[in-house]
Design an enzyme around this catalytic site. Sequence first.
Site, PDB file in Angstrom:
ATOM      1  N   THR A  60      34.568  59.367  37.384  1.00  0.00           N
ATOM      2  CA  THR A  60      35.992  59.701  37.346  1.00  0.00           C
ATOM      3  C   THR A  60      36.512  59.856  38.768  1.00  0.00           C
ATOM      4  OG1 THR A  60      35.727  60.844  35.237  1.00  0.00           O
ATOM      5  CG2 THR A  60      37.711  61.324  36.496  1.00  0.00           C
ATOM      6  N   LEU A  75      35.124  66.747  38.635  1.00  0.00           N
ATOM      7  CA  LEU A  75      35.333  65.389  38.130  1.00  0.00           C
ATOM      8  C   LEU A  75      33.963  64.736  38.090  1.00  0.00           C
ATOM      9  CD1 LEU A  75      38.495  64.201  40.121  1.00  0.00           C
ATOM     10  CD2 LEU A  75      38.393  64.940  37.744  1.00  0.00           C
ATOM     11  N   ASP A  76      33.626  64.073  36.995  1.00  0.00           N
ATOM     12  CA  ASP A  76      32.286  63.505  36.899  1.00  0.00           C
ATOM     13  C   ASP A  76      32.136  62.274  37.789  1.00  0.00           C
ATOM     14  OD1 ASP A  76      33.225  61.230  35.449  1.00  0.00           O
ATOM     15  OD2 ASP A  76      33.026  62.298  33.550  1.00  0.00           O
ATOM     16  N   LEU A  77      30.934  61.757  37.839  1.00  0.00           N
ATOM     17  CA  LEU A  77      30.581  60.681  38.777  1.00  0.00           C
ATOM     18  C   LEU A  77      31.501  59.477  38.639  1.00  0.00           C
ATOM     19  CD1 LEU A  77      28.366  59.820  40.884  1.00  0.00           C
ATOM     20  CD2 LEU A  77      27.174  58.746  38.962  1.00  0.00           C
TER      21      LEU A  77
END
Length: 240
Positions: free
Chosen positions: A113, A109-111
Amino acid sequence: MSQQKRPLKTLERVISKAGLGSRVEARRWIHARRVEVNGRIVENPDHWIDMARDRVCFDGRPLERAERIYILLHKPTGYLTTYRDPEGRPTVYDLIRDAGTFVSPVGRLDLDTSGLLLMTNDTQFAERVTNPESHVPKTYLVKASTRLSDAQLQRLREGIELSDGPTRPAKVERMRDSSKHTQFEITLTEGRNRQVRRMVEALGADVVTLTRVKIGRIGLGDLDVGKWRRLTRHEIATLA
């Protein structure tokens, strides 16, 4: 058995998969002469290990396979899905220090999200969940920067053209609208980089907030943000 058919892995992977630490840490320990293979110190992290025949010791003790554990973390925004950040930003490992063994993220999961992140030391389980051929559904709650029409949401359902090709059809449900935003739930059966954000951008909008709420049949439930728990045997079986 021919060498090609033997279960071979690099020494750093053997140490990491045993649950002692990350592959970066394993390389450091190997260079520090803390690892022996068949009674001899090996300083090459890429040394091939025959899992059926070689005996690996760490600090003089035989390497033992760690208990298989499966973690569900409610990831907050602002945390990286990586072991260590050169810039010193917080990572998901700051939240699971009491897990008892080393685990790796199942996907990312990106920063910006938040939401459901699985972590495990079971490589085969992780590969099943992340393999595109498995078509494991992943559900996200999205807040868009504009109000989206029924026609725009239908485009998401039918598949939308991105730079790397059309997306698979998605399940989309409108949750609520405000004067400026639409909040909807989308379920995907593929996992391209930044896929949800790119799909919304293709509609001429941006993602304001993005939360993964479910993988397969496993949901966040009432787990607080920043907390983790172990998966139940039933939950593991649903993804097996």
